[in-house]
Design a protein around this motif. Structure first.
Motif, PDB file in Angstrom:
ATOM      1  N   VAL A 188       0.856  -1.186   0.000  1.00 36.69           N
ATOM      2  CA  VAL A 188       0.000   0.000   0.000  1.00 36.69           C
ATOM      3  C   VAL A 188       0.890   1.232   0.000  1.00 36.69           C
ATOM      4  N   GLY A 189       0.611   2.143  -0.925  1.00 39.99           N
ATOM      5  CA  GLY A 189       1.426   3.346  -1.020  1.00 39.99           C
ATOM      6  C   GLY A 189       2.461   3.276  -2.129  1.00 39.99           C
ATOM      7  N   GLN A 190       2.609   2.066  -2.734  1.00 41.50           N
ATOM      8  CA  GLN A 190       3.508   1.933  -3.883  1.00 41.50           C
ATOM      9  C   GLN A 190       2.695   2.101  -5.162  1.00 41.50           C
ATOM     10  N   SER A 191       3.312   2.636  -6.199  1.00 38.08           N
ATOM     11  CA  SER A 191       2.642   2.710  -7.503  1.00 38.08           C
ATOM     12  C   SER A 191       2.809   1.380  -8.207  1.00 38.08           C
ATOM     13  N   ILE A 192       1.689   0.695  -8.370  1.00 40.94           N
ATOM     14  CA  ILE A 192       1.706  -0.650  -8.943  1.00 40.94           C
ATOM     15  C   ILE A 192       1.002  -0.615 -10.291  1.00 40.94           C
ATOM     16  N   ALA A 193       1.582  -1.325 -11.260  1.00 38.10           N
ATOM     17  CA  ALA A 193       0.993  -1.359 -12.606  1.00 38.10           C
ATOM     18  C   ALA A 193      -0.376  -2.037 -12.556  1.00 38.10           C
ATOM     19  N   ARG A 194      -1.340  -1.440 -13.235  1.00 35.03           N
ATOM     20  CA  ARG A 194      -2.696  -2.008 -13.214  1.00 35.03           C
ATOM     21  C   ARG A 194      -2.757  -3.323 -13.976  1.00 35.03           C
ATOM     22  N   THR A 195      -3.506  -4.266 -13.432  1.00 35.35           N
ATOM     23  CA  THR A 195      -3.542  -5.611 -14.012  1.00 35.35           C
ATOM     24  C   THR A 195      -4.333  -5.668 -15.315  1.00 35.35           C
ATOM     25  N   ASP A 196      -5.237  -4.722 -15.519  1.00 36.68           N
ATOM     26  CA  ASP A 196      -6.083  -4.792 -16.710  1.00 36.68           C
ATOM     27  C   ASP A 196      -5.434  -4.143 -17.929  1.00 36.68           C
ATOM     28  N   ASP A 202      -3.669  -4.773 -26.805  1.00 33.52           N
ATOM     29  CA  ASP A 202      -3.570  -5.731 -27.913  1.00 33.52           C
ATOM     30  C   ASP A 202      -4.932  -6.200 -28.423  1.00 33.52           C
ATOM     31  N   GLY A 203      -5.990  -5.519 -27.980  1.00 39.36           N
ATOM     32  CA  GLY A 203      -7.321  -5.846 -28.488  1.00 39.36           C
ATOM     33  C   GLY A 203      -7.972  -7.039 -27.820  1.00 39.36           C
ATOM     34  N   SER A 204      -7.293  -7.621 -26.837  1.00 36.12           N
ATOM     35  CA  SER A 204      -7.874  -8.835 -26.238  1.00 36.12           C
ATOM     36  C   SER A 204      -8.866  -8.535 -25.115  1.00 36.12           C
ATOM     37  N   ALA A 205      -8.864  -7.317 -24.596  1.00 40.10           N
ATOM     38  CA  ALA A 205      -9.828  -6.973 -23.543  1.00 40.10           C
ATOM     39  C   ALA A 205     -11.240  -7.090 -24.106  1.00 40.10           C
ATOM     40  N   ARG A 206     -12.107  -7.766 -23.376  1.00 40.44           N
ATOM     41  CA  ARG A 206     -13.472  -7.982 -23.844  1.00 40.44           C
ATOM     42  C   ARG A 206     -14.418  -7.022 -23.151  1.00 40.44           C
ATOM     43  N   PHE A 207     -14.967  -6.116 -23.907  1.00 35.03           N
ATOM     44  CA  PHE A 207     -15.982  -5.217 -23.389  1.00 35.03           C
ATOM     45  C   PHE A 207     -17.359  -5.824 -23.665  1.00 35.03           C
ATOM     46  N   GLY A 208     -18.379  -5.183 -23.168  1.00 30.30           N
ATOM     47  CA  GLY A 208     -19.732  -5.702 -23.400  1.00 30.30           C
ATOM     48  C   GLY A 208     -20.023  -5.883 -24.875  1.00 30.30           C
ATOM     49  N   ILE A 209     -19.601  -4.917 -25.674  1.00 30.83           N
ATOM     50  CA  ILE A 209     -19.882  -4.935 -27.115  1.00 30.83           C
ATOM     51  C   ILE A 209     -19.136  -6.061 -27.831  1.00 30.83           C
TER      52      ILE A 209
ATOM     53  N   ALA B  30     -18.492 -10.310 -38.668  1.00 32.20           N
ATOM     54  CA  ALA B  30     -18.306 -11.473 -39.541  1.00 32.20           C
ATOM     55  C   ALA B  30     -17.002 -12.212 -39.245  1.00 32.20           C
ATOM     56  N   LEU B  31     -15.942 -11.459 -38.905  1.00 31.35           N
ATOM     57  CA  LEU B  31     -14.632 -12.097 -38.763  1.00 31.35           C
ATOM     58  C   LEU B  31     -14.137 -12.197 -37.319  1.00 31.35           C
ATOM     59  N   GLY B  32     -14.839 -11.552 -36.390  1.00 29.54           N
ATOM     60  CA  GLY B  32     -14.491 -11.726 -34.973  1.00 29.54           C
ATOM     61  C   GLY B  32     -13.311 -10.911 -34.483  1.00 29.54           C
ATOM     62  N   TYR B  33     -12.868  -9.909 -35.250  1.00 33.90           N
ATOM     63  CA  TYR B  33     -11.787  -9.029 -34.770  1.00 33.90           C
ATOM     64  C   TYR B  33     -12.404  -7.909 -33.927  1.00 33.90           C
ATOM     65  N   THR B  34     -12.706  -8.238 -32.677  1.00 30.39           N
ATOM     66  CA  THR B  34     -13.455  -7.287 -31.847  1.00 30.39           C
ATOM     67  C   THR B  34     -12.563  -6.243 -31.180  1.00 30.39           C
ATOM     68  N   GLY B  35     -11.248  -6.338 -31.391  1.00 33.75           N
ATOM     69  CA  GLY B  35     -10.367  -5.302 -30.840  1.00 33.75           C
ATOM     70  C   GLY B  35     -10.600  -3.950 -31.491  1.00 33.75           C
ATOM     71  N   THR B  36     -11.115  -3.949 -32.699  1.00 30.40           N
ATOM     72  CA  THR B  36     -11.448  -2.712 -33.415  1.00 30.40           C
ATOM     73  C   THR B  36     -12.817  -2.260 -32.935  1.00 30.40           C
ATOM     74  N   LYS B  37     -12.901  -1.016 -32.433  1.00 34.30           N
ATOM     75  CA  LYS B  37     -14.113  -0.608 -31.723  1.00 34.30           C
ATOM     76  C   LYS B  37     -15.023   0.328 -32.512  1.00 34.30           C
ATOM     77  N   TYR B  38     -16.279   0.229 -32.195  1.00 35.60           N
ATOM     78  CA  TYR B  38     -17.268   1.185 -32.685  1.00 35.60           C
ATOM     79  C   TYR B  38     -17.404   2.306 -31.664  1.00 35.60           C
ATOM     80  N   GLY B  39     -17.273   3.556 -32.119  1.00 35.02           N
ATOM     81  CA  GLY B  39     -17.462   4.668 -31.188  1.00 35.02           C
ATOM     82  C   GLY B  39     -18.461   5.692 -31.660  1.00 35.02           C
ATOM     83  N   CYS B  40     -18.461   5.987 -32.963  1.00 34.80           N
ATOM     84  CA  CYS B  40     -19.334   7.065 -33.439  1.00 34.80           C
ATOM     85  C   CYS B  40     -19.976   6.769 -34.781  1.00 34.80           C
TER      86      CYS B  40
END
Lengths: 727, 154
Positions: A188-196, A202-209, B30-40
């Motif tokens: 606590v009190g150290q600057s730690i790199a965020r895990t997310d 690299d585009g691998s984060a999965r958002f709702g969309i 169609a191709l599943g490259y979801t890293g490219t985002k829709y914003g506007c």
């Protein structure tokens, strides 16, 4: 307080493990849940398995604020493990467990003590298990980097080797378990790199969309552009002729608790086909009861209301009488527009609704509400609904609502297939729950010695609570007066009043809620009084804060403002900004300070105005007192972010109303800050041993008034209406 | 509908879509490259930025028919293992918050560095001025681009 059985019932544990359940008690919503007598008293767990893997299971969601990094840091500190040895797992949305939401800048602030206690409790159990194994006194053993260690020869047992024995021990009383001395903190009190972060480059984060499930269909909804309107009739013939369009159906508006607009849903094989289908719909709208509302009518109505006394929310001395005989009187009207949240990821929700169960993937700040919304629409019992909380492309308060979930459930239920319901940017901009419109009327006075002697503040706004609360229980001022009723500055004759102005425009909680509205007004007006007193704006404030006070307003507030800490950040920001030192020609400095979410932030802005009248913000120096900073770089990132969000609202976009609808639709007419307008933002933290307090929002409120005050310093023009597009 | 061939991240893929469909939705749905985002959807925010033949392009306003047979790079193809100097710099500077806009930012920034290995602040403004980050990470983005340019990704 047994925890193991409760945990195993959730089905997330397997094999022998040490499990400690606990709750994030500093949370009004959790208290509400307790009142409803939820079967499980826990909303978070620590789970240590035989391999020694530590998992923190929590319902808190990540929207880039870093909560899912700071929380395991706190746990690791007390548990004496490497911070990255703690995995974080999203709690399952079992209805017997209360998933409280993520908001109010409360994730770290609220979990600080419970996480420490739970971590210490688990550590004590491991110590006792080891002491028993070695037949020694527990006090002679200590925890160190995932081991319990004993004696000069440092014999040791790994946590994983101890979990089976430890899990059979009683869990220590949280209120008695010894917590670490903060002087010994090494995480606590150290600057730690965020895990997310790695997954976000690299585009691998999965958002709702980004949720993809087999057989997924895509839906968009045509909503009446006018607030409160609905479809009178529609013709779907042309829409259905678009390749890929599968279904066109009407969904009804859902009122209390969700406030959806209803409309015509188009469901297709792809998002694009659904959008094309929607465009081809022919709809006659019934524009409803608010079709004549505009920003102009709202301003006029507010002016009329502000001419009359409102509900008195604070009254000390006699402001009215003092103003009558005042040496120098200042009158002012301030006005702030509706603001859209405009999260980068528009609202969306993916559902798979079957006859007997449902699955949902929702970028939500409120998973519990998501589940109950789906239950309400589908009639399914809550235990049969599984909600996955995804990453969010921005929350800012918008994703506390469940309107987009309700729509997805309506469509998903009707078509009987997995559906991703997406809002386009236009939908998002036109059907937000906006920051309220506000109109403030103020009168103040300074005496011959330059003291502020009277302050009369009348607030009128489109009340959030009037929009959301049941009419018989509504307290219109409840989310409107913070940052005004608790005025930090000592003024002997002080009166604050509130009155709502009726409106059909949906409003709700926008990053920092009323603090961003009221700080602009209060910090602008105190600057006006300083100018009237011919005093330096900083010195004038310091003088009014000279006598330390604790301000608890309204009296039933859970927060109390400590004027010493308020003054402390003003002093620090001024010192770091070089207050009073020379600036390049044409530049001015402005200062502002605000207390919100139990934190204190002061900001000094340096601004110039070009020949065309365009304001340019060059530098913003922030001083922050949020108690102990758990992850200092994370704190700085949040403040940088809040400043930019605040500058957007101060200088760029606004939602204006005409014909009962939002006039803006996308980023071309609702502009926000971009990189070429970005000032240098410096964040300085007050070294503090106080408990951690909110940080996602408190950096925002001072930004707009600091800029407006700097413009006054640079040009002599006092700007009282946002946004400031041109000076 | 039309049979088109897209070469995405070095892989040739056939798609059967209307040629006026924006590239964005072909990549995502169609191709599943979801890293490219829709914003506007109207080239205002930059979240959908990809490379077409190495040049940054807004996929939300690029009809897929215009890129038939062309080489497209998405965020997933920027590197195989987050080793691109910009990705490393993004991590080192702790740039992303919500992260939604960052794919687009990285694609525009990488197109910039390919053209101008040592960009000035003005170059960065030009390349990224069409992008929006609501979390306000601009200051860190600027630092990260300079860091990558100076070879200091790590």
């Amino acid at each position: 307080m047994t925890t193991r059985r409760a945990f195993l019932k959730t089905g997330a544990a397997g094999g022998a493990a040490l499990v400690v359940g606990f709750r994030f008690s500093i949370d009004a919503l959790a208290q509400e849940a307790q009142e409803k007598k939820k079967p499980s008293p826990f909303d978070a767990w620590i789970h240590i398995d035989k391999s020694g893997t530590v998992t923190l299971i929590t319902a808190k969601s990540e929207m880039g604020q870093g909560a899912l990094t700071a929380m395991p840091m706190i746990l690791a500190e007390e548990l004496e493990v490497d911070w990255n040895g703690v995995r974080v797992e999203q709690a399952p949305t079992d209805p017997s467990i209360y998933d409280h939401g993520t908001g109010g800048s409360g994730s770290v602030a609220g979990s600080w003590l419970p996480l420490r206690q739970a971590g210490a409790a688990a550590r004590e159990m491991l110590v006792r298990a080891a002491a028993t194994a070695w037949n020694v006194e527990p006090a002679t053993c200590r925890a160190e980097k995932g081991f319990i260690v004993h004696g000069p020869r440092r014999r040791r047992l790994a946590y994983g080797e101890l979990v089976e024995a430890a899990s059979k021990l009683p869990i220590p009383d949280f209120n008695k378990v010894p917590l670490k001395n903060p002087d010994d903190f090494h995480i606590v009190g150290q600057s730690i790199a965020r895990t997310d972060i790695p997954s976000k480059v690299d585009g691998s984060a999965r958002f709702g969309i980004d949720v993809r499930v087999p057989g997924l269909l895509y839906a968009v909804v045509a909503r009446c552009p006018t607030f409160g309107g609905k479809a009178a009739r529609f013709d779907a013939t042309k829409a259905k002729a678009i390749a890929g369009v599968r279904h066109v159906l009407e969904i009804p508006a859902v009122g209390a608790g969700a406030h959806t607009a209803g409309g015509i849903a188009v469901v297709a094989d792809s998002t694009w086909a659904a959008m094309q289908g929607r465009q081809a719909l022919q709809i006659d709208w019934d524009h409803g009861p608010h079709a004549s509302e505009s920003s102009q009518t709202l301003r006029q109505a507010s002016e009329t209301i502000a001419a009359q006394p409102g509900k008195v929310v604070r009254n000390e001395g006699d402001a009215a009488a003092t103003l009558v005989g005042a040496e120098q009187k200042v009158d002012a009207v301030y006005e702030l527009p509706f603001q859209a949240h405009a999260t980068m990821e528009p609202m969306n929700c993916t559902v798979d609704i079957r006859a007997d169960r449902a699955e949902a993937w929702s970028p939500t700040q409120a998973p519990d509400w998501t589940r109950s919304a789906i239950a309400q629409v589908t009639g399914l019992p809550p235990p049969s609904i599984n909600v996955h909380t995804t990453l969010m492309g921005g929350g800012f308060g918008r994703r506390y609502q469940a309107d987009f979930v309700v729509e997805a459930a309506q469509v998903g239920k009707a078509v009987g297939a997995p559906v991703q319901l997406l809002w386009t940017r236009e939908d998002d901009m036109r059907h937000d729950f906006y920051r309220p419109f506000a109109y403030h009327r103020l009168s103040g006075a300074v005496d011959a010695k330059g003291n502020a002697v009277a302050w009369h503040h009348r607030i009128v706004s489109t009340s959030i609570r009037s929009f959301w609360d049941p009419p018989d229980r509504v307290k219109p001022e409840a989310s409107e007066i913070g940052g005004a009723v608790d005025l930090a500055y000592a003024v002997p004759n002080l009166r604050v009043e509130y009155a709502p102005v009726p409106s059909g425009v949906p409003v709700a909680w926008w990053r920092s809620v009323e603090a961003s509205l009221n700080a602009f007004v209060v910090e602008g007006f105190i600057d006006e009084l300083a100018a009237a007193a011919k005093a330096d704006p900083l010195a004038f404030r310091q003088r009014l804060l000279a006598e330390p006070r604790m301000i608890k307003q309204p009296p039933d507030s859970e927060s109390a403002l400590d004027t010493r800490r308020f003054k402390g950040v003003l002093d620090l920001a001024a010192a770091k900004a070089g207050w009073g030192s020379p600036l390049p020609a044409g530049r001015g400095r402005g200062i502002a300070c605000a207390f919100s979410f139990d934190s204190y932030v002061a900001e000094v802005a340096e601004v110039s105005v070009d020949k065309a009248g365009l304001p340019h913000v060059h530098r913003v120096v922030c001083a922050v007192d949020c108690g102990r900073a758990v992850n200092p770089d994370g704190v700085r990132a949040q403040v940088e972010s809040a400043v930019v969000y605040g500058l957007s609202a101060a200088l760029k976009g606004a939602i204006t109303i005409a014909g009962g609808r939002a006039e803006q639709s996308n980023f071309h007419d609702f502009e926000v800050m971009r990189i070429q307008e970005m000032p240098v933002v410096e964040v300085h933290l007050v070294a503090s041993t106080e408990r951690p307090t909110g940080i996602g929002e408190p950096g925002l409120p001072p930004a707009a008034p600091a800029v407006a005050n700097a413009i006054f310093a640079a040009t002599g023009k006092r700007l009282r209406r946002l946004p400031i597009l041109r000076v | 509908m039309a049979e088109l061939t897209l070469v995405v991240n070095g892989r040739s893929q056939a798609v059967d879509v209307a040629p006026d469909t924006p590239l964005l939705w072909v990549l995502r749905d169609a191709l599943g490259y979801t890293g490219t985002k829709y914003g506007c959807g109207m080239s205002q925010c930059g979240a959908c930025t990809v490379h077409v033949e190495g040049v940054a392009a807004r996929s939300c306003v690029t009809p897929v028919g215009t890129v038939d047979g062309k080489k497209i790079t998405t965020i997933e193809g920027l590197s195989a293992d987050r080793s691109h100097p910009l990705q490393q710099a993004w991590i080192a500077e702790q740039v992303p918050q919500c992260g939604y806009c960052q794919s687009g930012m990285l694609m525009s920034a990488s197109a910039l560095l390919a053209k101008k290995p040592r960009p000035t602040d003005a170059d960065i403004d030009d390349a990224l001025g069409g992008h929006i980050c609501r979390c306000g990470t601009y200051q860190r983005i600027r630092r990260a681009v300079h860091r990558a340019a100076e070879g200091g990704g790590k």
